[in-house]
Design a protein around this motif. Structure first.
Motif, short mmCIF file in Angstrom:
data_model
loop_
_atom_site.label_atom_id
_atom_site.label_comp_id
_atom_site.label_asym_id
_atom_site.label_seq_id
_atom_site.Cartn_x
_atom_site.Cartn_y
_atom_site.Cartn_z
N ALA A 197 0.74 -1.32 -0.02
CA ALA A 197 0.07 -0.08 -0.09
C ALA A 197 0.97 1.12 -0.04
N MET A 198 1.89 1.26 0.83
CA MET A 198 2.81 2.48 0.94
C MET A 198 3.45 2.30 -0.52
N ALA A 199 3.79 1.60 -1.33
CA ALA A 199 4.27 1.57 -2.74
C ALA A 199 3.58 2.07 -3.70
N GLY A 200 2.40 2.47 -3.31
CA GLY A 200 1.26 2.97 -4.39
C GLY A 200 0.41 2.12 -4.80
N PHE A 201 0.31 0.72 -4.29
CA PHE A 201 -0.77 -0.28 -4.94
C PHE A 201 -1.92 -0.22 -4.22
N THR A 202 -2.94 -0.55 -4.90
CA THR A 202 -4.21 -0.70 -4.37
C THR A 202 -4.79 -2.22 -4.30
N GLU A 203 -5.21 -2.44 -2.67
CA GLU A 203 -5.65 -3.73 -2.63
C GLU A 203 -7.05 -4.06 -3.18
N CYS A 204 -7.02 -5.41 -3.74
CA CYS A 204 -8.48 -6.00 -4.15
C CYS A 204 -8.60 -7.43 -3.53
N MET A 205 -9.96 -7.57 -3.46
CA MET A 205 -10.50 -9.00 -2.83
C MET A 205 -11.17 -9.56 -3.81
N ASN A 206 -10.78 -11.12 -4.37
CA ASN A 206 -11.58 -11.69 -5.44
C ASN A 206 -11.97 -12.84 -4.79
N TRP A 207 -12.97 -13.48 -5.50
CA TRP A 207 -13.34 -14.82 -5.32
C TRP A 207 -12.26 -16.16 -5.01
N SER A 208 -12.30 -16.82 -4.27
CA SER A 208 -11.37 -18.11 -4.31
C SER A 208 -11.75 -19.07 -5.26
N LEU A 209 -13.13 -18.92 -5.74
CA LEU A 209 -13.53 -19.73 -6.77
C LEU A 209 -13.68 -19.28 -8.04
N LEU A 210 -13.36 -19.94 -9.07
CA LEU A 210 -13.32 -19.42 -10.48
C LEU A 210 -13.19 -20.51 -11.38
N TYR B 247 6.94 -22.61 -4.95
CA TYR B 247 5.89 -22.05 -5.77
C TYR B 247 5.76 -22.91 -7.21
N PHE B 248 4.58 -23.59 -7.47
CA PHE B 248 4.50 -24.23 -8.55
C PHE B 248 3.19 -23.89 -9.17
N ALA B 249 3.34 -23.39 -10.23
CA ALA B 249 2.01 -22.53 -10.98
C ALA B 249 1.27 -23.40 -11.49
N GLU B 250 1.58 -24.90 -11.74
CA GLU B 250 0.71 -25.73 -12.63
C GLU B 250 0.46 -26.79 -11.82
N ALA B 251 0.09 -26.73 -10.36
CA ALA B 251 -0.30 -27.71 -9.40
C ALA B 251 -1.72 -28.14 -9.58
N MET B 252 -2.17 -29.36 -9.27
CA MET B 252 -3.44 -29.61 -9.33
C MET B 252 -4.28 -29.01 -8.75
N SER B 253 -5.40 -28.74 -9.11
CA SER B 253 -6.48 -27.86 -8.42
C SER B 253 -7.55 -28.82 -7.69
N VAL C 77 -4.51 -19.74 -1.78
CA VAL C 77 -4.71 -20.66 -2.92
C VAL C 77 -4.92 -21.98 -2.22
N VAL C 78 -5.45 -22.96 -2.91
CA VAL C 78 -5.49 -24.19 -2.57
C VAL C 78 -5.01 -25.18 -3.45
N ASP D 198 -18.41 -20.65 -13.51
CA ASP D 198 -17.75 -19.48 -13.18
C ASP D 198 -17.03 -20.04 -11.89
N PHE D 199 -17.57 -20.88 -11.29
CA PHE D 199 -16.91 -21.41 -9.95
C PHE D 199 -16.96 -22.94 -9.79
N GLU D 200 -16.06 -23.27 -10.62
CA GLU D 200 -15.85 -24.81 -10.97
C GLU D 200 -14.79 -25.33 -10.20
N ILE D 201 -13.63 -24.38 -9.71
CA ILE D 201 -12.50 -25.03 -8.95
C ILE D 201 -12.23 -23.79 -7.90
N ILE D 202 -11.25 -24.31 -6.86
CA ILE D 202 -10.62 -23.31 -6.01
C ILE D 202 -9.30 -22.76 -6.77
#
Length: 655
Positions: A444-457, A485-491, A535-536, A501-505
């Motif tokens: 926030a001090m670096a000028g970024f705005t926080e957002c909150m999104n659904w955990s499901l998508l 950190y592994f971007a292609e982990a099993m959901s 994330v899950v 719109d809410f198939e997986i976590i």
């Protein structure tokens, strides 16, 4: 005001027939008991005396009616003609008291509560099963319904009421702990019609041929699905396995189908009133709940066996090529049911103090606990210690506080004195949340705005639009390298999602931020957003098969690429976490070091991305997002965007 403490109500009762808080939401099952059957077990009762007994035991007598009266209310007088007018007591029972879901369990518990019988001890009829009473589990079952447990009741005597109670208990368990058969499915069979040993397999539906229960046509699995799709009750369970390439099936040694769980049993082994030996099998995706369900069924109906409270064991053998999991290994030979009581040692003084019953003697505490179907004895060495033997019927007892609740019920809620507790509690933030809040402040001090999104998508947003794909072959990577950190982990997928719109976590925070960015791209540039959240990902050694991972993610979008700014944000975050770039480290520095190494994440532009490596572990990624992720093939942002994403939890060990 009425106050609720676990099972019962304190003070005045709600009016008869008025909906209770739990009952109105479907949380409390209702057990229907014929008055004459109840009197045969515990002696003469009136509506008032039984209402009082239920209240003392922490239950609610919800209604007094009959089949004829119910039909008259629901469908009119003509529909009630010829129906029975036997008086029915409807009792609300707690959702976690599976032993009270049938006449047998409820009557037994009330008899013990009244001191008319001691708590029974449930035992195996023999330490090892007979040589052929086995169930061999084939490896294919692991992909759909991996567990099975079993038992045999010998010399059972059924009549119409007992048989109906046997069926009703299974139905109530299916709706309750079995979660509509998704976790556990119960199969009961006339053992005299089958030839053990048994096998538990998973076969293509076209290869499974049998006559389903109450049918006359032999059919395969596909035809069974077609026929049962119009069945009033069973059609609800078909989606559990419909899309699977294989269906679970239990065979005897002559390849006779016993059951096709969780849908239906075979007609061949149908239980009838003259059945004497009952084979019970429970297939499951949750072994713990399968054991509870099996123990509940056998303990309730073993009283009708030739030898009361004795159950014949069954051995479950897992094939040598069966894939292992948290609970079973290849080649395991497990004996069920597991009827041994669970020993616990509790402090009498602590239980008495919790309820302000310090005037009670320890011997009185023992008697009150025994009234709740729990065998116990005072320790011979320490008179304050009560040695509890939690029976298989009381799976709801998990902690000393559950025993304190039972002591309150047995003593009598209305006898308890109302006092304001003289205690003080101090809350404290979880370390991971405290660290996350600090990182929020930095961004926030670096000028970024926080957002909150659904955990499901949707899968499309989490993988396709990010140019990523799940890698099942890397499932155990989360075990070997828990902080990586592994971007292609099993959901983790949502069962029967209401919308695509809410198939997986989510397995990454980045897609959610990019959706927010896409919906706000008309704002003046640069646009700086961040989010910190969980994330899950799948983790096969966990009991639930997955784990939460705390991540922090930030994006920067402008009319031209500004990767250097995101690089600076990363440096600032790492500096605040007591890390410094490895190439800037000086001798004697107390800070740990991190470095950037080339990566190949398809979400980022080749050559303009890097993994963040700290203490030899890849904890995140930073770089310029790939044009396809930002174009109409992805999130339609159409602005050069740089991003970073980091795992937060490793720093709890390093700070």
């Amino acid at each position: 005001q009425d106050q609720v403490l676990g099972l019962g109500f304190v003070g005045r009762r709600r009016p008869r027939g008025a909906p209770s808080g739990c009952a109105s939401t479907g949380a409390m099952p209702t057990v229907s008991i014929f008055k004459d059957s109840l009197e045969a077990a515990i002696g003469p009762v009136t509506e008032e005396s039984f209402d009082e007994l239920c209240f003392e035991f922490g239950l609610e007598l919800d209604d007094v009616t009959s089949e004829k009266e119910i039909a008259e209310k629901e469908r009119g007088e003509a529909a009630a003609s010829g129906l029975s007018d036997r008086i029915i007591f409807k009792v609300d029972v707690p959702a976690n008291r599976y032993d009270l879901l049938c006449l047998e369990g409820l009557v037994r518990a009330l008899q013990i509560f009244q001191g008319k019988m001691p708590p029974p001890l449930y035992k195996l009829s023999q330490p090892k099963p007979v040589s052929n009473m086995t169930i061999t589990v084939k490896k294919e079952t692991a992909q759909i319904r991996p567990f099975i447990v079993g038992a045999v009741l010998r010399g059972v005597t059924f009549d119409q009421d007992r048989y109906q109670s046997f069926i009703d208990l299974q139905d109530k368990l299916h709706q309750n702990i079995c979660r509509k058969r998704t976790l556990v499915a119960i199969g009961t069979h006339d053992l005299s019609t089958l030839t053990p040993p048994f096998t538990y397999e998973a076969c293509p539906p076209k290869d499974i041929k049998f006559v389903p229960l109450n049918q006359t046509e032999e059919m395969d699995g596909n035809r069974m699905m077609e026929v049962m799709s119009s069945h009033q009750q069973l059609k609800a369970y078909l989606p559990i396995i419909r899309d699977s390439p294989v269906y679970p099936v239990v065979y005897d040694s002559k390849r006779v189908v016993c059951s096709l769980p969780p849908i239906i049993n075979g007609e061949h082994s149908k239980i009838r009133l003259e059945t004497k030996d009952v084979f019970i099998e429970c297939t499951a995706t949750d072994l713990t709940k399968a054991n509870i369900v099996l123990n509940t069924v056998v303990s309730m109906f073993t009283e009708y066996c030739e030898k009361k409270f004795l159950v014949e064991p069954v051995e479950v053998i897992y094939a040598d090529d069966y894939p292992g999991n948290t609970f079973t290994k290849p080649g395991d030979r497990l004996i069920y049911p597991k009827l041994d009581p669970q020993p616990r040692a509790v402090s009498c003084s602590r239980m008495k103090k919790s309820l302000q019953l310090t005037h009670l003697k320890n011997e009185e505490v023992k008697k009150y606990i025994e009234r709740m179907s729990i065998p116990c004895d005072l320790d011979k060495k320490d008179a304050d210690v009560l040695n509890i033997q939690v029976p298989v019927t009381r799976s709801d007892i998990m902690h000393e506080c559950d025993l304190i609740e039972d002591l309150a019920i047995s003593y009598g809620y209305n006898k308890l004195e109302t006092q304001v507790p003289q205690t003080a509690a101090f809350s404290a933030e979880q370390p991971v949340n405290h660290l996350t809040d600090m990182l929020r402040q930095e961004l926030a001090m670096a000028g970024f705005t926080e957002c909150m999104n659904w955990s499901l998508l949707s899968r499309k947003e989490n993988f396709t639009q990010m140019r990523r794909a799940e890698k099942p072959e890397e499932l155990w990577r989360a075990v070997a390298q828990p902080h990586e950190y592994f971007a292609e982990a099993m959901s983790v997928a949502v069962s029967n999602p209401k919308t695509k719109d809410f198939e997986i976590i989510r397995t990454s925070v980045l897609p959610g931020i990019l959706k927010t960015l896409a919906n706000n791209k008309e704002l003046p540039t640069p646009i700086r957003l961040f989010e910190a959240g969980d994330v899950v990902i799948q983790e096969p050694t966990r009991e639930v098969g997955c784990k939460n991972v705390r991540r922090v993610c930030a994006v920067h979008a402008n009319t031209k690429s500004q990767f250097s700014l995101m690089h600076g944000v990363l440096d600032q975050l790492m500096y605040s976490l007591n890390f410094e770039p490895a190439h800037e480290a000086k001798d004697g520095s107390k800070r740990r070091t991190f470095k950037l190494v080339p990566s190949n994440d398809p979400s980022f532009f080749p050559g303009m991305q890097a993994h963040v490596v700290a203490e030899g572990v890849v904890i995140g990624i930073v770089g310029e997002l790939h044009p396809e992720v930002l174009s109409s093939k992805g999130f339609e942002i159409n602005l050069p965007t740089s991003a970073l994403e980091l795992n937060v939890e490793p720093f709890l060990e390093w700070l």
